[in-house]
Design a protein around this motif. Sequence first.
Motif, PDB file in Angstrom:
ATOM      1  N   VAL A 690      63.700  34.103 -10.143  1.00 47.82           N
ATOM      2  CA  VAL A 690      63.646  32.937  -9.263  1.00 47.82           C
ATOM      3  C   VAL A 690      62.796  33.253  -8.040  1.00 47.82           C
ATOM      4  CG1 VAL A 690      65.892  32.011  -9.925  1.00 47.82           C
ATOM      5  CG2 VAL A 690      65.758  33.682  -8.084  1.00 47.82           C
ATOM      6  N   PRO A 691      62.181  32.203  -7.432  1.00 46.90           N
ATOM      7  CA  PRO A 691      61.519  32.377  -6.145  1.00 46.90           C
ATOM      8  C   PRO A 691      62.540  32.178  -5.014  1.00 46.90           C
ATOM      9  CG  PRO A 691      61.151  30.167  -6.922  1.00 46.90           C
ATOM     10  CD  PRO A 691      61.996  30.846  -7.972  1.00 46.90           C
ATOM     11  N   ASN A 692      62.059  32.256  -3.784  1.00 45.04           N
ATOM     12  CA  ASN A 692      62.888  32.052  -2.603  1.00 45.04           C
ATOM     13  C   ASN A 692      62.757  30.587  -2.184  1.00 45.04           C
ATOM     14  OD1 ASN A 692      64.354  32.237  -0.270  1.00 45.04           O
ATOM     15  ND2 ASN A 692      62.933  33.603   0.801  1.00 45.04           N
ATOM     16  N   CYS A 693      63.811  29.821  -2.347  1.00 48.73           N
ATOM     17  CA  CYS A 693      63.796  28.403  -2.025  1.00 48.73           C
ATOM     18  C   CYS A 693      64.229  28.206  -0.575  1.00 48.73           C
ATOM     19  CB  CYS A 693      64.715  27.631  -2.965  1.00 48.73           C
ATOM     20  SG  CYS A 693      64.737  25.860  -2.653  1.00 48.73           S
ATOM     21  N   VAL A 694      63.330  27.633   0.227  1.00 49.89           N
ATOM     22  CA  VAL A 694      63.592  27.403   1.650  1.00 49.89           C
ATOM     23  C   VAL A 694      63.308  25.929   1.961  1.00 49.89           C
ATOM     24  CG1 VAL A 694      63.026  29.783   2.274  1.00 49.89           C
ATOM     25  CG2 VAL A 694      61.229  28.050   2.281  1.00 49.89           C
ATOM     26  N   GLN A 695      63.665  25.512   3.181  1.00 47.70           N
ATOM     27  CA  GLN A 695      63.320  24.152   3.617  1.00 47.70           C
ATOM     28  C   GLN A 695      62.149  24.143   4.596  1.00 47.70           C
ATOM     29  OE1 GLN A 695      67.354  22.755   4.786  1.00 47.70           O
ATOM     30  NE2 GLN A 695      67.082  21.204   3.185  1.00 47.70           N
ATOM     31  N   THR A 696      61.925  25.290   5.233  1.00 45.41           N
ATOM     32  CA  THR A 696      60.755  25.452   6.093  1.00 45.41           C
ATOM     33  C   THR A 696      60.141  26.810   5.793  1.00 45.41           C
ATOM     34  OG1 THR A 696      62.121  26.383   7.876  1.00 45.41           O
ATOM     35  CG2 THR A 696      61.691  24.004   7.924  1.00 45.41           C
ATOM     36  N   PRO A 697      58.816  26.915   5.750  1.00 48.93           N
ATOM     37  CA  PRO A 697      58.180  28.206   5.441  1.00 48.93           C
ATOM     38  C   PRO A 697      58.674  29.309   6.381  1.00 48.93           C
ATOM     39  CG  PRO A 697      56.568  26.442   5.419  1.00 48.93           C
ATOM     40  CD  PRO A 697      57.823  25.830   5.959  1.00 48.93           C
ATOM     41  N   GLY A 698      59.068  30.436   5.785  1.00 50.22           N
ATOM     42  CA  GLY A 698      59.559  31.567   6.558  1.00 50.22           C
ATOM     43  C   GLY A 698      60.972  31.403   7.068  1.00 50.22           C
ATOM     44  N   GLY A 699      61.631  30.302   6.690  1.00 52.65           N
ATOM     45  CA  GLY A 699      62.978  30.042   7.189  1.00 52.65           C
ATOM     46  C   GLY A 699      64.054  30.644   6.308  1.00 52.65           C
ATOM     47  N   GLN A 700      65.308  30.209   6.581  1.00 53.02           N
ATOM     48  CA  GLN A 700      66.439  30.705   5.819  1.00 53.02           C
ATOM     49  C   GLN A 700      66.366  30.232   4.368  1.00 53.02           C
ATOM     50  OE1 GLN A 700      69.990  29.343   7.907  1.00 53.02           O
ATOM     51  NE2 GLN A 700      70.391  31.436   8.557  1.00 53.02           N
ATOM     52  N   THR A 701      66.949  31.030   3.487  1.00 47.25           N
ATOM     53  CA  THR A 701      67.062  30.609   2.095  1.00 47.25           C
ATOM     54  C   THR A 701      67.932  29.362   2.016  1.00 47.25           C
ATOM     55  OG1 THR A 701      66.736  32.820   1.189  1.00 47.25           O
ATOM     56  CG2 THR A 701      67.954  31.259  -0.175  1.00 47.25           C
ATOM     57  N   PHE A 702      67.448  28.359   1.283  1.00 48.29           N
ATOM     58  CA  PHE A 702      68.219  27.132   1.096  1.00 48.29           C
ATOM     59  C   PHE A 702      69.138  27.222  -0.117  1.00 48.29           C
ATOM     60  CE2 PHE A 702      68.532  23.092  -1.223  1.00 48.29           C
ATOM     61  CZ  PHE A 702      69.282  22.368  -0.318  1.00 48.29           C
ATOM     62  N   ASP A 703      68.623  27.791  -1.218  1.00 50.17           N
ATOM     63  CA  ASP A 703      69.398  27.851  -2.470  1.00 50.17           C
ATOM     64  C   ASP A 703      70.380  29.018  -2.401  1.00 50.17           C
ATOM     65  OD1 ASP A 703      70.400  27.805  -5.000  1.00 50.17           O
ATOM     66  OD2 ASP A 703      68.471  27.589  -6.000  1.00 50.17           O
ATOM     67  N   LEU A 704      71.601  28.737  -1.955  1.00 48.60           N
ATOM     68  CA  LEU A 704      72.588  29.805  -1.767  1.00 48.60           C
ATOM     69  C   LEU A 704      73.249  30.237  -3.073  1.00 48.60           C
ATOM     70  CD1 LEU A 704      74.312  28.647   1.547  1.00 48.60           C
ATOM     71  CD2 LEU A 704      72.242  30.017   1.197  1.00 48.60           C
ATOM     72  N   ASN A 705      72.880  29.612  -4.181  1.00 42.88           N
ATOM     73  CA  ASN A 705      73.357  30.101  -5.477  1.00 42.88           C
ATOM     74  C   ASN A 705      72.592  31.338  -5.923  1.00 42.88           C
ATOM     75  OD1 ASN A 705      75.148  27.908  -5.670  1.00 42.88           O
ATOM     76  ND2 ASN A 705      73.513  26.607  -6.483  1.00 42.88           N
ATOM     77  N   THR A 706      71.486  31.623  -5.241  1.00 47.34           N
ATOM     78  CA  THR A 706      70.717  32.842  -5.498  1.00 47.34           C
ATOM     79  C   THR A 706      71.159  33.894  -4.493  1.00 47.34           C
ATOM     80  OG1 THR A 706      68.793  31.618  -6.331  1.00 47.34           O
ATOM     81  CG2 THR A 706      68.410  33.853  -5.504  1.00 47.34           C
ATOM     82  N   PHE A 707      71.777  34.960  -4.993  1.00 51.59           N
ATOM     83  CA  PHE A 707      72.283  35.976  -4.059  1.00 51.59           C
ATOM     84  C   PHE A 707      72.480  37.314  -4.752  1.00 51.59           C
ATOM     85  CE2 PHE A 707      76.127  33.830  -5.690  1.00 51.59           C
ATOM     86  CZ  PHE A 707      76.879  34.906  -6.135  1.00 51.59           C
ATOM     87  N   LYS A 708      72.646  38.322  -3.917  1.00 49.26           N
ATOM     88  CA  LYS A 708      72.973  39.682  -4.350  1.00 49.26           C
ATOM     89  C   LYS A 708      74.240  40.089  -3.610  1.00 49.26           C
ATOM     90  CE  LYS A 708      70.976  44.384  -4.435  1.00 49.26           C
ATOM     91  NZ  LYS A 708      70.925  44.520  -5.897  1.00 49.26           N
ATOM     92  N   LEU A 800      57.893  34.892  -2.614  1.00 46.31           N
ATOM     93  CA  LEU A 800      57.362  33.675  -3.200  1.00 46.31           C
ATOM     94  C   LEU A 800      58.245  32.512  -2.749  1.00 46.31           C
ATOM     95  CD1 LEU A 800      55.576  31.976  -5.060  1.00 46.31           C
ATOM     96  CD2 LEU A 800      57.014  32.697  -6.990  1.00 46.31           C
ATOM     97  N   GLU A 801      57.732  31.655  -1.857  1.00 39.10           N
ATOM     98  CA  GLU A 801      58.545  30.593  -1.275  1.00 39.10           C
ATOM     99  C   GLU A 801      58.191  29.235  -1.885  1.00 39.10           C
ATOM    100  OE1 GLU A 801      58.232  30.635   2.964  1.00 39.10           O
ATOM    101  OE2 GLU A 801      59.564  32.368   3.161  1.00 39.10           O
ATOM    102  N   ILE A 802      59.238  28.485  -2.188  1.00 37.54           N
ATOM    103  CA  ILE A 802      59.079  27.092  -2.581  1.00 37.54           C
ATOM    104  C   ILE A 802      59.869  26.264  -1.573  1.00 37.54           C
ATOM    105  CG2 ILE A 802      58.821  27.745  -4.995  1.00 37.54           C
ATOM    106  CD1 ILE A 802      61.663  26.630  -5.472  1.00 37.54           C
ATOM    107  N   ILE A 803      59.457  25.018  -1.392  1.00 37.75           N
ATOM    108  CA  ILE A 803      60.029  24.195  -0.334  1.00 37.75           C
ATOM    109  C   ILE A 803      60.889  23.090  -0.945  1.00 37.75           C
ATOM    110  CG2 ILE A 803      59.557  22.847   1.743  1.00 37.75           C
ATOM    111  CD1 ILE A 803      58.493  25.730   1.830  1.00 37.75           C
ATOM    112  N   HIS A 804      62.114  23.007  -0.438  1.00 40.17           N
ATOM    113  CA  HIS A 804      63.067  21.991  -0.891  1.00 40.17           C
ATOM    114  C   HIS A 804      63.137  20.880   0.157  1.00 40.17           C
ATOM    115  CE1 HIS A 804      66.854  20.150  -2.232  1.00 40.17           C
ATOM    116  NE2 HIS A 804      66.693  20.804  -3.373  1.00 40.17           N
ATOM    117  N   ALA A 805      63.345  19.661  -0.285  1.00 43.96           N
ATOM    118  CA  ALA A 805      63.462  18.538   0.645  1.00 43.96           C
ATOM    119  C   ALA A 805      64.673  18.728   1.551  1.00 43.96           C
ATOM    120  CB  ALA A 805      63.588  17.230  -0.134  1.00 43.96           C
ATOM    121  N   SER A 806      64.600  18.223   2.752  1.00 50.44           N
ATOM    122  CA  SER A 806      65.733  18.255   3.673  1.00 50.44           C
ATOM    123  C   SER A 806      66.817  17.319   3.160  1.00 50.44           C
ATOM    124  CB  SER A 806      65.293  17.819   5.068  1.00 50.44           C
ATOM    125  OG  SER A 806      64.315  18.706   5.581  1.00 50.44           O
TER     126      SER A 806
END
Length: 807
Positions: A690-708, A800-806
């Motif tokens: 998976v990539p890193n899903c955020v809502q703003t570039p360089g921001g916090q991860t939005f998709d909290l189902n992705t974790f370690k 690798l960041e992808i952007i999710h809608a607010s």
Amino acid sequence: MIPHIIHQTWKTKEIPRRFVYLRDTWLKHHPGWEYRLWSDADNRTFLAEHYPAFLSVFDAYRNPICRADAIRYFLLKHFGGLYVDLDFECFAPFDDILKTQSVVLGLEPASHVREHQVLHKGMQRVVCNALMASPPQHPFWDHVIECMVEARDQSGPLDATGPFMLTRAVDSYQGAARVEVTAPEMFYPADVHDCSEGRLFPLENWRQVTHGALAMHHWAGTWWRDSLEVPPLPSAVAGMAVVEGGRVIAESTLHARHCPPLSKSSPLVSCLMVTRNRSALAVCAVKGFLAQSYPVCELVILDDGSDRELELFLQALADPRIRYLHLPDGDSSLGALRNQAVAMSRGSYVCQWDDDDLYDPARLAMQMTALLATRADACFLNRWVIWWPKQQRLAESNQRVWEGSMLCLKSKMGLYPALRRGEDTPVVEAIVQSGRVVLLDQSRLYVYVVHEGNTFESEHFESHWQSASRQFAGLEYMRLMQELGKGLDLNGYLLALDAHAAKPAADSESRQPPEARRHAAPPDSRESSPAEPGLATQKTAPAVRAPAQLAPTPHVLILTPIKNAARFLPGYFDLATRLDYPRDKLSLAFLEGDSDDGTYEHLQELAHRHRGDFANLDLYRHHFNLRIEGERWAAEKQFARRSVISKCRNRLFKLADRGQEWVLWIDADVIDYPADSLSQLLEAQKPIVVPNCVQTPGGQTFDLNTFKFKPGARGMGWRYLLDGIIQPPRGTGRLYLDELRGQNCVELDSVGGTMLLVDAGLHRQSILFPDYSYRGYLDTEGFAMHARDRGIASWGLPNLEIIHASQ
């Protein structure tokens, strides 16, 4: 010291047939040891005589397995020695490791600790009671007996007398006399899923898992399974390639046990055997036919030799499925005899059945399952096992179409040419070039035996050895032969080989196959060897030698479950068409349901506009009738919401799957991603990424189902169970991808689905999205947990960041 006694128990003195072979491995590796099989009656008599104080507890157990558990502890206390369950296999002598005054126990595989019932008990390990060794009168057993008395009211056998109770006893034992607990790799290298799902049927899987182990538990589960019967399809999955017109068009995985079951209404398969003066070996081939699990088959035998022993054996056998024709001692070529056998066959399918090779009982069933599942005309093995008995060598061949493994629609068969050897090569070449063929990568189904009577010279078979994909000799050879012996009568075959070799010298021609003894082979006749390209010519090489090179750019299926997403659709298609990936390798599919904003109609319009931009574009619709009032992110609504999402994902994959190599899940409300996102995900070369899903570039991860999981946090999830699933506050025990930036690729414990790349073969192996609580997780989280339990890790690309809608 631990005395040389092996204890086993069963209901009676007659143990089930499937366990006899496993029992014999202990006797084989421990000659001179005393062996004691204890029946239920023996057990109670022993307990009443020596430990009557426990008899009331023993008799009160409602589940018989509790008595079977309990008695083993008393036997080791009283006599000492080695206790092993009947479903345990021995690979090597135990003499050296039992030169101790300690009790010796073993841990179950770590994957068992992750099972639901273990996880929620907070257990960090499970000590198994299926194999235990002890000197007599060791004080640890007194402690175990006390623990059993305390646990006698436990409802489950695992807690009352079994591994959970034993684990607690080990953890609470404070005596001075030692108890050694070995790592799982020593006695428990395979877990229950490895055994029940047939993951160890492929020889290389078996070799890797059991390497270094002294023994292995097979987890037969006689106390909780309904049946002791071995499944007719021993391997849950197998690799396969589909060939049309001599070219590989798809490489996939056969999920054999999920295919329609074989039955008496399945097509009749005619196995065809041509033989001459090799009665002892031919009898072994007949027995191999009789052992087949495929329910509808016949064996047609053409015998043009002077030796009548095979005929006498078949007369005594009187099996109506076997038809035997003895021919005059003539000069017919092997090709002509094969044509006559085909003409005699009654089945709609024919299968070559050579008289001097060995066949796993599942050969016909596995090949027919693959053939029917792919709607192919024929099935061949693209690897098989080659055995040199006299040299004590074994090999898995290289990959090619092995003509001798042919199972084909009779209507697709051409005539064999009048050749005395190599007659099957042109027939098989024609089938591959003109029809639809499935190549099954299940080498264990067929053991080709190299002996003095083979058609070809020793140099030919030495080339097989040199080009083999895997070679086994020495100790590894012995271990693999033991494994093969579970399905094949190897000892019987060796005796037959000796009998065949002992024939009088005057009858030496009878030790050769008919085509070798009659005439020298013509210059153009040959058997395709691994050193030769393809089947018989360069033309077909890509179909069998390097299928991966035919399609260096894999086909990717982009899947999107969708509801009330009309406003995101134009941007979704704009992003998909901007992917820097060949359009003819990309397919899209959507499953819409329960929308009330015109999503489906808008989707139809856009799909019509963009259909030519992709290899395939499919729309599906199914209403799950899910209505969520209020905030859909509320914790108490997550089970219902994500359970439906899981069902939607699984339904969409099954509808849209056309054999693509990869699946890319993308949520409709992902509003931006780099054009090379798919390429970057594929370049990771991970089965789940998976990539890193955020809502703003360089921001916090939005998709909290992705974790370690943070260290030590894996077992704390039960504290946060809400609505049946684990929902801790953000960051509690978990690291997200924004905290892992700077690392190119990191292993994860869970993944989300905003963008998720999956090897499509995993979904075809039924690693899908749980719509129930799988160890406290469901949907993509449950998918990752399930995959991990099957030995498949998930990975993330933090950079690798992808952007999710607010929201």
